[in-house]
Design a protein around this motif. Structure first.
Motif, PDB file in Angstrom:
ATOM      1  N   PRO A  73      36.857 -28.622 -78.910  1.00 38.93           N
ATOM      2  CA  PRO A  73      36.002 -27.511 -79.367  1.00 38.93           C
ATOM      3  C   PRO A  73      36.673 -26.569 -80.362  1.00 38.93           C
ATOM      4  O   PRO A  73      35.985 -25.876 -81.118  1.00 38.93           O
ATOM      5  N   MET A  74      38.015 -26.553 -80.400  1.00 39.23           N
ATOM      6  CA  MET A  74      38.707 -25.671 -81.349  1.00 39.23           C
ATOM      7  C   MET A  74      38.459 -26.096 -82.792  1.00 39.23           C
ATOM      8  O   MET A  74      38.653 -25.303 -83.722  1.00 39.23           O
ATOM      9  N   PHE A  75      38.032 -27.368 -83.004  1.00 38.41           N
ATOM     10  CA  PHE A  75      37.699 -27.814 -84.349  1.00 38.41           C
ATOM     11  C   PHE A  75      36.508 -27.034 -84.916  1.00 38.41           C
ATOM     12  O   PHE A  75      36.360 -26.904 -86.128  1.00 38.41           O
ATOM     13  N   PHE A  76      35.656 -26.537 -84.033  1.00 36.44           N
ATOM     14  CA  PHE A  76      34.411 -25.906 -84.462  1.00 36.44           C
ATOM     15  C   PHE A  76      34.508 -24.377 -84.467  1.00 36.44           C
ATOM     16  O   PHE A  76      33.509 -23.697 -84.695  1.00 36.44           O
ATOM     17  N   VAL A  77      35.697 -23.849 -84.217  1.00 37.09           N
ATOM     18  CA  VAL A  77      35.892 -22.401 -84.291  1.00 37.09           C
ATOM     19  C   VAL A  77      35.918 -22.008 -85.766  1.00 37.09           C
ATOM     20  O   VAL A  77      36.682 -22.566 -86.552  1.00 37.09           O
ATOM     21  N   GLY A  78      35.071 -21.082 -86.162  1.00 34.13           N
ATOM     22  CA  GLY A  78      34.982 -20.675 -87.560  1.00 34.13           C
ATOM     23  C   GLY A  78      35.784 -19.432 -87.851  1.00 34.13           C
ATOM     24  O   GLY A  78      36.513 -18.918 -87.009  1.00 34.13           O
ATOM     25  N   GLY A  79      35.638 -18.951 -89.053  1.00 37.34           N
ATOM     26  CA  GLY A  79      36.279 -17.710 -89.453  1.00 37.34           C
ATOM     27  C   GLY A  79      37.782 -17.822 -89.623  1.00 37.34           C
ATOM     28  O   GLY A  79      38.357 -18.910 -89.683  1.00 37.34           O
ATOM     29  N   MET A  80      38.416 -16.665 -89.688  1.00 39.15           N
ATOM     30  CA  MET A  80      39.855 -16.593 -89.911  1.00 39.15           C
ATOM     31  C   MET A  80      40.647 -17.283 -88.807  1.00 39.15           C
ATOM     32  O   MET A  80      41.605 -18.002 -89.063  1.00 39.15           O
ATOM     33  N   PRO A  86      45.976 -26.277 -86.880  1.00 45.35           N
ATOM     34  CA  PRO A  86      46.922 -27.313 -86.439  1.00 45.35           C
ATOM     35  C   PRO A  86      46.883 -27.607 -84.942  1.00 45.35           C
ATOM     36  O   PRO A  86      47.249 -28.708 -84.520  1.00 45.35           O
ATOM     37  N   LEU A  87      46.434 -26.643 -84.144  1.00 49.27           N
ATOM     38  CA  LEU A  87      46.437 -26.831 -82.687  1.00 49.27           C
ATOM     39  C   LEU A  87      45.516 -27.973 -82.251  1.00 49.27           C
ATOM     40  O   LEU A  87      45.961 -28.890 -81.539  1.00 49.27           O
ATOM     41  N   PRO A  88      44.223 -27.993 -82.645  1.00 49.55           N
ATOM     42  CA  PRO A  88      43.368 -29.112 -82.236  1.00 49.55           C
ATOM     43  C   PRO A  88      43.664 -30.408 -82.993  1.00 49.55           C
ATOM     44  O   PRO A  88      43.043 -31.434 -82.695  1.00 49.55           O
ATOM     45  N   VAL A  89      44.571 -30.368 -83.950  1.00 49.90           N
ATOM     46  CA  VAL A  89      44.969 -31.602 -84.656  1.00 49.90           C
ATOM     47  C   VAL A  89      46.150 -32.246 -83.955  1.00 49.90           C
ATOM     48  O   VAL A  89      46.112 -33.429 -83.586  1.00 49.90           O
ATOM     49  N   PHE A  90      47.220 -31.485 -83.732  1.00 49.71           N
ATOM     50  CA  PHE A  90      48.469 -32.074 -83.247  1.00 49.71           C
ATOM     51  C   PHE A  90      48.473 -32.326 -81.738  1.00 49.71           C
ATOM     52  O   PHE A  90      49.087 -33.292 -81.296  1.00 49.71           O
ATOM     53  N   VAL A  91      47.829 -31.462 -80.951  1.00 50.21           N
ATOM     54  CA  VAL A  91      47.843 -31.681 -79.502  1.00 50.21           C
ATOM     55  C   VAL A  91      47.111 -32.971 -79.113  1.00 50.21           C
ATOM     56  O   VAL A  91      47.676 -33.806 -78.403  1.00 50.21           O
ATOM     57  N   ILE A 147      42.491 -33.886 -73.707  1.00 52.35           N
ATOM     58  CA  ILE A 147      42.207 -33.905 -75.149  1.00 52.35           C
ATOM     59  C   ILE A 147      40.875 -33.224 -75.440  1.00 52.35           C
ATOM     60  O   ILE A 147      40.739 -32.456 -76.407  1.00 52.35           O
ATOM     61  N   MET A 148      39.880 -33.477 -74.591  1.00 51.93           N
ATOM     62  CA  MET A 148      38.543 -32.910 -74.813  1.00 51.93           C
ATOM     63  C   MET A 148      38.534 -31.382 -74.749  1.00 51.93           C
ATOM     64  O   MET A 148      37.681 -30.739 -75.352  1.00 51.93           O
ATOM     65  N   THR A 149      39.478 -30.810 -74.021  1.00 51.45           N
ATOM     66  CA  THR A 149      39.522 -29.345 -73.941  1.00 51.45           C
ATOM     67  C   THR A 149      39.947 -28.718 -75.270  1.00 51.45           C
ATOM     68  O   THR A 149      39.682 -27.535 -75.520  1.00 51.45           O
ATOM     69  N   PHE A 150      40.644 -29.500 -76.117  1.00 50.25           N
ATOM     70  CA  PHE A 150      41.092 -28.973 -77.410  1.00 50.25           C
ATOM     71  C   PHE A 150      40.108 -29.282 -78.540  1.00 50.25           C
ATOM     72  O   PHE A 150      40.178 -28.653 -79.600  1.00 50.25           O
ATOM     73  N   ILE A 184      34.674 -18.140 -94.631  1.00 49.70           N
ATOM     74  CA  ILE A 184      36.042 -18.665 -94.593  1.00 49.70           C
ATOM     75  C   ILE A 184      36.003 -20.147 -94.263  1.00 49.70           C
ATOM     76  O   ILE A 184      35.330 -20.573 -93.325  1.00 49.70           O
ATOM     77  N   GLY A 185      36.713 -20.934 -95.039  1.00 52.74           N
ATOM     78  CA  GLY A 185      36.724 -22.377 -94.854  1.00 52.74           C
ATOM     79  C   GLY A 185      35.945 -23.126 -95.915  1.00 52.74           C
ATOM     80  O   GLY A 185      36.099 -24.342 -96.057  1.00 52.74           O
ATOM     81  N   GLU A 186      35.107 -22.404 -96.691  1.00 55.28           N
ATOM     82  CA  GLU A 186      34.376 -23.042 -97.781  1.00 55.28           C
ATOM     83  C   GLU A 186      35.367 -23.519 -98.854  1.00 55.28           C
ATOM     84  O   GLU A 186      36.345 -22.840 -99.147  1.00 55.28           O
TER      85      GLU A 186
END
Length: 515
Positions: free
Chosen positions: A473-480, A487-492, A468-471, A104-106
């Motif tokens: 790591p959510m960029f690297f969460v894979g899968g569904m 949007p969460l690690p982008v907008f916050v 900001i740094m706490t959010f 997912i994400g490819e």
């Protein structure tokens, strides 16, 4: 004024006396309003799911042969493609089916191209007699409908029920028009019944005439052969066209089909079977709609559901408005044919309501923040902090629009999550200016505001960066989940970074103007 200024002090110094600061603030609010109008709206984020199916036919081959000579070599080569997560294969008589699922994400386009290229480059591995592979790609991101409409026919005094095949024919025309609407990706029908001739063979009569079902099928299939028109030139240079009448035009053409002979007497299809023109009765997929009658009981009607999906990144609100506007324009025409419809899904309405609800919630939040600050800092200080919130959200939405993001329930959740944190910097700045003003009531407000902002700059920066740094790591969460919560690690982080800029640039300016 301190000579050594950090970034907070430098921003406050730059904007506090600048003649364009007020205009810049208004411009930010306008940008936010335009972004709110132009950003595509959808109920849920669209998730990138890539995959495909490779179908290879080898006439006459057994499943065991298919497995050995087609599936195993094909699986080996497909596993060489980067990004493939799972491969599912099926060996059947004369055909091999290989399903490919990517992580997912490819990227969908690149994945489809890699699959097609890998299969075609290894055609030499296919056994003799194998047909050209069919490669069908998946479109999960465009298969989720944003609008569904149920069509049905309800018996009235002067109007009879429309047959299922007639209903399908009418709805099929509507699908073609809806598919022409901009950004509509796929239009599909559920519960449709296509028109066809049905032949119901009587087993007892078949046995009495000593016939097999295979003989009946062979004779019927012979009617499906197509004979083309023939054109030729004569000696007088005239063109002569030979036309052949279609074999099947009505039920009688089938009823009078000769199946066999019994003692020189022809056996017709009507002798052993009932022939009727109806819908595809072998299609066991049905859809129903339940309506209340005059006695408040539910009445069941067969229906066809039309579903429309959109292209990725398109605005579901505007698409649905166009779809339902078209449906409204043909409503009277459908009613004249005793065809009614009801809208059963409208993601555009849901997305629009969610955005409007967010704006209302933000206004309520601003009012609550203002009331709390009135009792702790004062009326004017509360007004200044309250003005910061729409400016921060405006810049956040504008940057999200530039990055190609959409407004959906996760985007709104991210903005609501950050709402409590994005006023922290402004409150800290205004509180420190308020404290300095009490300690030095006779000091000029401009150097006082700059010094107060500069004093808390580094500490506020570090505290905000830590959040900001706490959010990140959510960029690297894979899968569904990673795709859905994108949007969460982008907008916050964006809203928190902007809150620092707005607090340092506009709080001292508003303090100078209001206090």
């Amino acid at each position: 004024m301190n000579r050594e200024l950090n970034i907070a002090g430098k921003l406050s110094l730059l904007f506090i006396n600048h003649p364009l600061t007020f205009i810049f603030g208004i411009f930010i609010l306008i940008l936010g309003y335009i972004s709110l109008l132009l950003m595509p709206r959808e109920e849920n984020p669209q998730i990138k799911v890539s995959g495909g199916v490779v179908i290879v036919a080898l006439p006459g081959a057994l499943p065991s042969e298919i497995q050995k000579v087609i599936i195993e070599p094909l699986e080996k080569k497909i596993r060489e493609i980067k990004g493939v997560e799972n491969i599912y294969s099926f060996a059947k008589d004369s055909v091999a089916i290989v399903q490919v699922q990517y992580f997912i994400g490819e990227d969908k386009e690149k994945s489809n191209l890699k699959l097609y290229d890998q299969v075609m480059r290894n055609m030499d591995l296919m056994p003799h007699g194998a047909l050209q592979p069919m490669i069908k790609t998946m479109d999960i991101d465009t298969d989720i409908p944003i609008a569904t409409i149920a069509f049905y026919s309800q018996k009235e005094k002067k109007k009879d029920l429309v047959s299922q095949s007639q209903l399908f024919n009418e709805v099929s025309k509507i699908t073609k028009e809806i598919n022409k609407i901009k950004d509509v990706a796929l239009v599909d029908l559920k519960g449709e019944k296509k028109e066809q001739f049905n032949i119901l063979v009587d087993a007892n009569k078949l046995s009495s005439y000593n016939l097999s079902l295979g003989q009946v099928m062979k004779q019927i299939q012979a009617l499906s052969y197509k004979t083309p028109n023939i054109t030729t030139n004569t000696q007088s240079s005239e063109i002569v066209i030979f036309g052949i009448k279609e074999a099947i035009e009505n039920e009688k053409d089938l009823e009078n089909l000769i199946i066999s002979y019994n003692f020189q007497t022809p056996i017709y299809l009507k002798d052993i079977a009932l022939v009727e023109k109806s819908y595809d009765i072998q299609n066991k997929k049905d859809a129903f709609i339940y309506l209340r009658d005059d006695t408040n009981d539910f009445e069941e009607f067969s229906q066809i559901t039309l579903s429309a999906s959109k292209l990725k990144g398109a605005n579901s609100v505007t698409i649905n408005e166009e779809i339902f506007a078209y449906m409204n324009s043909i409503k009277e025409e459908l009613l004249a044919k005793n065809i009614k419809y009801t809208i059963t899904r409208d993601d555009g309405y849901m997305a629009n309501n969610a955005v409007n609800k967010l704006v209302l919630d933000l206004l309520i939040s601003i009012i609550i923040i203002a009331i709390l600050l009135i009792f702790t800092l004062g009326l004017k200080e509360a007004m200044i902090v309250s003005l910061m919130v729409p400016m921060i959200l405006s810049l956040t939405l504008f940057i999200g629009f530039i990055l190609g993001e959409t407004i959906n329930r996760i985007t709104l959740f991210a903005l609501i999550v950050s709402l409590g944190m994005l006023v922290d910097a402004a409150i800290i700045v205004i509180e420190n200016i308020h404290r300095h003003k009490k300690e030095s009531p006779n000091m000029d407000i401009v150097p006082l505001a700059i010094n107060a902002t500069n004093e808390i700059g580094n500490a506020t920066n570090i505290a905000t960066i830590a959040i900001i740094m706490t959010f990140i790591p959510m960029f690297f969460v894979g899968g569904m989940m990673g795709q859905f919560m994108h949007p969460l690690p982008v907008f916050v982080p964006i809203s928190l970074a902007i809150s620092l800029f707005v607090a340092y640039a506009f709080t001292p300016y508003l303090v100078k103007k209001i206090l």
